[in-house]
Design a protein around this motif. Structure first.
Motif, PDB file in Angstrom:
ATOM      1  N   THR A  35     -11.150  -0.573   5.905  1.00 39.10           N
ATOM      2  CA  THR A  35     -10.522  -1.837   5.502  1.00 39.10           C
ATOM      3  C   THR A  35     -11.508  -2.712   4.729  1.00 39.10           C
ATOM      4  O   THR A  35     -11.154  -3.318   3.709  1.00 39.10           O
ATOM      5  N   CYS A  36     -12.753  -2.762   5.203  1.00 43.52           N
ATOM      6  CA  CYS A  36     -13.787  -3.508   4.459  1.00 43.52           C
ATOM      7  C   CYS A  36     -14.019  -2.894   3.087  1.00 43.52           C
ATOM      8  O   CYS A  36     -14.278  -3.601   2.103  1.00 43.52           O
ATOM      9  N   GLY A  37     -13.901  -1.562   3.010  1.00 45.60           N
ATOM     10  CA  GLY A  37     -14.103  -0.877   1.738  1.00 45.60           C
ATOM     11  C   GLY A  37     -13.074  -1.218   0.684  1.00 45.60           C
ATOM     12  O   GLY A  37     -13.291  -0.980  -0.506  1.00 45.60           O
ATOM     13  N   LEU A  38     -11.939  -1.777   1.109  1.00 44.92           N
ATOM     14  CA  LEU A  38     -10.928  -2.203   0.139  1.00 44.92           C
ATOM     15  C   LEU A  38     -11.432  -3.376  -0.697  1.00 44.92           C
ATOM     16  O   LEU A  38     -10.970  -3.584  -1.835  1.00 44.92           O
ATOM     17  N   PHE A  39     -12.382  -4.118  -0.154  1.00 43.72           N
ATOM     18  CA  PHE A  39     -12.823  -5.346  -0.820  1.00 43.72           C
ATOM     19  C   PHE A  39     -14.287  -5.320  -1.260  1.00 43.72           C
ATOM     20  O   PHE A  39     -14.672  -6.053  -2.167  1.00 43.72           O
ATOM     21  N   THR A  40     -15.089  -4.474  -0.632  1.00 42.08           N
ATOM     22  CA  THR A  40     -16.497  -4.420  -0.985  1.00 42.08           C
ATOM     23  C   THR A  40     -17.051  -3.026  -0.728  1.00 42.08           C
ATOM     24  O   THR A  40     -16.600  -2.334   0.186  1.00 42.08           O
ATOM     25  N   TYR A  80     -11.763  19.442  14.375  1.00 47.47           N
ATOM     26  CA  TYR A  80     -12.801  18.473  14.719  1.00 47.47           C
ATOM     27  C   TYR A  80     -13.353  17.774  13.477  1.00 47.47           C
ATOM     28  O   TYR A  80     -13.709  16.599  13.514  1.00 47.47           O
ATOM     29  N   VAL A  81     -13.424  18.513  12.365  1.00 51.13           N
ATOM     30  CA  VAL A  81     -13.982  17.953  11.135  1.00 51.13           C
ATOM     31  C   VAL A  81     -12.967  17.091  10.394  1.00 51.13           C
ATOM     32  O   VAL A  81     -13.343  16.205   9.618  1.00 51.13           O
ATOM     33  N   ALA A  82     -11.689  17.323  10.640  1.00 50.04           N
ATOM     34  CA  ALA A  82     -10.632  16.676   9.863  1.00 50.04           C
ATOM     35  C   ALA A  82     -10.723  15.147   9.824  1.00 50.04           C
ATOM     36  O   ALA A  82     -10.638  14.552   8.743  1.00 50.04           O
ATOM     37  N   PRO A  83     -10.915  14.444  10.948  1.00 46.69           N
ATOM     38  CA  PRO A  83     -10.972  12.974  10.872  1.00 46.69           C
ATOM     39  C   PRO A  83     -12.123  12.474  10.005  1.00 46.69           C
ATOM     40  O   PRO A  83     -11.942  11.572   9.174  1.00 46.69           O
ATOM     41  N   GLY A  84     -13.320  13.047  10.189  1.00 48.38           N
ATOM     42  CA  GLY A  84     -14.465  12.622   9.394  1.00 48.38           C
ATOM     43  C   GLY A  84     -14.291  12.921   7.919  1.00 48.38           C
ATOM     44  O   GLY A  84     -14.615  12.090   7.053  1.00 48.38           O
ATOM     45  N   ALA A  85     -13.745  14.107   7.617  1.00 43.05           N
ATOM     46  CA  ALA A  85     -13.519  14.474   6.221  1.00 43.05           C
ATOM     47  C   ALA A  85     -12.494  13.548   5.578  1.00 43.05           C
ATOM     48  O   ALA A  85     -12.656  13.111   4.436  1.00 43.05           O
ATOM     49  N   GLY A  86     -11.428  13.240   6.332  1.00 46.50           N
ATOM     50  CA  GLY A  86     -10.412  12.334   5.800  1.00 46.50           C
ATOM     51  C   GLY A  86     -10.970  10.950   5.531  1.00 46.50           C
ATOM     52  O   GLY A  86     -10.640  10.304   4.532  1.00 46.50           O
ATOM     53  N   LEU A  87     -11.861  10.485   6.422  1.00 46.84           N
ATOM     54  CA  LEU A  87     -12.466   9.173   6.222  1.00 46.84           C
ATOM     55  C   LEU A  87     -13.349   9.169   4.972  1.00 46.84           C
ATOM     56  O   LEU A  87     -13.314   8.221   4.174  1.00 46.84           O
ATOM     57  N   LEU A  88     -14.132  10.229   4.770  1.00 47.53           N
ATOM     58  CA  LEU A  88     -15.019  10.292   3.608  1.00 47.53           C
ATOM     59  C   LEU A  88     -14.220  10.350   2.301  1.00 47.53           C
ATOM     60  O   LEU A  88     -14.593   9.734   1.302  1.00 47.53           O
ATOM     61  N   VAL A  89     -13.119  11.105   2.318  1.00 49.90           N
ATOM     62  CA  VAL A  89     -12.279  11.187   1.120  1.00 49.90           C
ATOM     63  C   VAL A  89     -11.678   9.820   0.799  1.00 49.90           C
ATOM     64  O   VAL A  89     -11.659   9.376  -0.360  1.00 49.90           O
ATOM     65  N   THR A  90     -11.175   9.132   1.818  1.00 49.63           N
ATOM     66  CA  THR A  90     -10.603   7.793   1.603  1.00 49.63           C
ATOM     67  C   THR A  90     -11.665   6.819   1.127  1.00 49.63           C
ATOM     68  O   THR A  90     -11.420   5.990   0.232  1.00 49.63           O
ATOM     69  N   LEU A  91     -12.864   6.929   1.691  1.00 48.23           N
ATOM     70  CA  LEU A  91     -13.968   6.040   1.296  1.00 48.23           C
ATOM     71  C   LEU A  91     -14.350   6.282  -0.161  1.00 48.23           C
ATOM     72  O   LEU A  91     -14.594   5.331  -0.927  1.00 48.23           O
ATOM     73  N   ALA A  92     -14.377   7.552  -0.563  1.00 50.84           N
ATOM     74  CA  ALA A  92     -14.702   7.879  -1.956  1.00 50.84           C
ATOM     75  C   ALA A  92     -13.624   7.364  -2.905  1.00 50.84           C
ATOM     76  O   ALA A  92     -13.925   6.853  -3.996  1.00 50.84           O
ATOM     77  N   ALA A  93     -12.351   7.482  -2.498  1.00 52.03           N
ATOM     78  CA  ALA A  93     -11.263   6.996  -3.339  1.00 52.03           C
ATOM     79  C   ALA A  93     -11.354   5.488  -3.546  1.00 52.03           C
ATOM     80  O   ALA A  93     -11.062   4.967  -4.632  1.00 52.03           O
ATOM     81  N   GLU A  94     -11.796   4.767  -2.526  1.00 53.70           N
ATOM     82  CA  GLU A  94     -11.944   3.315  -2.655  1.00 53.70           C
ATOM     83  C   GLU A  94     -13.022   2.945  -3.677  1.00 53.70           C
ATOM     84  O   GLU A  94     -12.927   1.918  -4.349  1.00 53.70           O
ATOM     85  N   ARG A  95     -14.027   3.803  -3.788  1.00 52.77           N
ATOM     86  CA  ARG A  95     -15.106   3.521  -4.739  1.00 52.77           C
ATOM     87  C   ARG A  95     -14.708   3.921  -6.167  1.00 52.77           C
ATOM     88  O   ARG A  95     -15.165   3.336  -7.149  1.00 52.77           O
ATOM     89  N   ILE A  96     -13.860   4.945  -6.265  1.00 53.12           N
ATOM     90  CA  ILE A  96     -13.452   5.421  -7.585  1.00 53.12           C
ATOM     91  C   ILE A  96     -12.439   4.476  -8.220  1.00 53.12           C
ATOM     92  O   ILE A  96     -12.523   4.139  -9.416  1.00 53.12           O
ATOM     93  N   SER A  98     -10.852   1.218  -9.234  1.00 50.83           N
ATOM     94  CA  SER A  98     -11.364  -0.137  -9.476  1.00 50.83           C
ATOM     95  C   SER A  98     -10.420  -1.174  -8.878  1.00 50.83           C
ATOM     96  O   SER A  98      -9.195  -1.026  -8.908  1.00 50.83           O
ATOM     97  N   GLY A  99     -11.013  -2.240  -8.342  1.00 52.01           N
ATOM     98  CA  GLY A  99     -10.198  -3.290  -7.736  1.00 52.01           C
ATOM     99  C   GLY A  99      -9.575  -2.822  -6.431  1.00 52.01           C
ATOM    100  O   GLY A  99     -10.013  -1.855  -5.808  1.00 52.01           O
ATOM    101  N   THR A 100      -8.534  -3.523  -6.017  1.00 46.47           N
ATOM    102  CA  THR A 100      -7.818  -3.186  -4.783  1.00 46.47           C
ATOM    103  C   THR A 100      -6.408  -2.753  -5.128  1.00 46.47           C
ATOM    104  O   THR A 100      -5.638  -3.514  -5.713  1.00 46.47           O
ATOM    105  N   HIS A 101      -6.086  -1.506  -4.781  1.00 45.02           N
ATOM    106  CA  HIS A 101      -4.771  -0.934  -5.096  1.00 45.02           C
ATOM    107  C   HIS A 101      -3.993  -0.739  -3.796  1.00 45.02           C
ATOM    108  O   HIS A 101      -4.563  -0.417  -2.746  1.00 45.02           O
ATOM    109  N   TRP A 102      -2.686  -0.937  -3.871  1.00 48.66           N
ATOM    110  CA  TRP A 102      -1.861  -0.799  -2.664  1.00 48.66           C
ATOM    111  C   TRP A 102      -1.938   0.610  -2.077  1.00 48.66           C
ATOM    112  O   TRP A 102      -1.805   0.803  -0.861  1.00 48.66           O
ATOM    113  N   GLY A 103      -2.163   1.599  -2.943  1.00 50.40           N
ATOM    114  CA  GLY A 103      -2.271   2.980  -2.451  1.00 50.40           C
ATOM    115  C   GLY A 103      -3.455   3.177  -1.522  1.00 50.40           C
ATOM    116  O   GLY A 103      -3.416   3.989  -0.588  1.00 50.40           O
ATOM    117  N   GLU A 104      -4.515   2.406  -1.754  1.00 53.66           N
ATOM    118  CA  GLU A 104      -5.683   2.502  -0.884  1.00 53.66           C
ATOM    119  C   GLU A 104      -5.351   1.982   0.518  1.00 53.66           C
ATOM    120  O   GLU A 104      -5.761   2.565   1.527  1.00 53.66           O
TER     121      GLU A 104
END
Length: 268
Positions: A35-40, A80-96, A98-104
């Motif tokens: 959630t913080c990654g949506l803004f910073t 076991y890896v699925a939650p961590g992998a999903g979090l990293l993918v979502t985190l990377a998408a937030e960085r890619i 620009s700005g804040t998108h509803w899809g994020e």
């Protein structure tokens, strides 16, 4: 029986409780970070590092020295890896993006909901046989607010090395000054094990001939009726019906009306 301290349950049950709460806390922490990654992007690096470390450490401890087949281990590792992998993918998408998108925001909500409700890590441990059974988990809940007799049963009889492991004592009822009855329930899909009346007599300090374990009418082998002592004999028809018929032959029935007549007068 006097109320005592909560019964000691298998160590793996308490370990599972701690692990469960830690998993819930980690899920909330991951959701907050996303959630913080949506803004910073200030916390992206520490979040990624913590995720990789926690996932790798948990994966090693969860699957190490497991005797399960290789495909079970493989499926467990993926879960076991699925939650961590999903979090990293979502985190990377937030960085890619620009700005804040509803899809994020939708992705963050989807990750949080899926991990919270499906519990992939717990499913992985269940596949490996390292998660307590539902009966053990339920025993912890019952230990908080249970009848003293049910607590005693969980502590002395239903433990792993007891005379009826994995069972529960439900519906305890005092039927007299020195008598009671209850229902012994086995694990789901399992019959109630053969319980030694001699051992139970020794544990309860009650003569063996005053203890009986019988079938419950209309129920399968997964439940048994435990009777201790001799209940007072009922004198009125309603009580006699409740004691002998409703409790043993026709459960749930009730005697509502009794008609009497003088047989000699009717035949004369």
């Amino acid at each position: 029986m006097p109320r005592k301290d909560p019964p000691m349950l298998p160590l793996r049950t308490y370990t599972a409780i701690v692990r469960d709460r830690a998993g819930r806390a980690a899920t909330l922490a991951g959701s907050a970070a996303l959630t913080c990654g949506l803004f910073t992007g200030e916390f992206a690096g520490p979040t990624a590092l913590a995720t990789v470390t926690a996932t790798a450490t948990g994966l090693v401890f969860a699957t190490a020295f497991s005797l399960a087949d290789w495909f079970v281990k493989a499926a467990s590792r993926v879960l076991y890896v699925a939650p961590g992998a999903g979090l990293l993918v979502t985190l990377a998408a937030e960085r890619i993006v620009s700005g804040t998108h509803w899809g994020e925001a939708v992705a963050v909500a989807a990750w949080t909901a899926s991990v919270w409700f499906f519990r992939p890590a717990r499913l992985a441990r269940t596949l490996l046989g390292r998660e307590p059974t539902p009966v053990e988990t339920l025993a912890v809940v019952e230990a908080v607010e249970a009848h003293p007799l049910s607590q005693w049963w969980a502590e002395r009889v239903a433990v792993e090395d007891g005379i009826a492991p994995g069972t529960r004592l439900t519906e305890p009822e005092q039927t007299g000054p020195a008598s009671l009855r209850a229902v012994v329930v086995a694990a789901p899909g399992q019959p109630v094990p053969l319980i030694s009346l001699a051992h139970l007599s020794a544990l309860m300090d009650v003569p063996e001939d005053l203890i009986s374990i019988t079938a419950v009418p209309g129920r399968g082998a997964g439940v048994k009726r435990l009777t201790v002592g001799q209940a007072p004999t009922a004198t009125d028809p309603e009580s006699a019906w409740a004691e002998h018929i409703a409790a043993q032959v026709l459960p749930g029935t009730q005697l509502l009306k009794v008609n009497t007549f003088d047989l000699d007068k009717e035949l004369s």
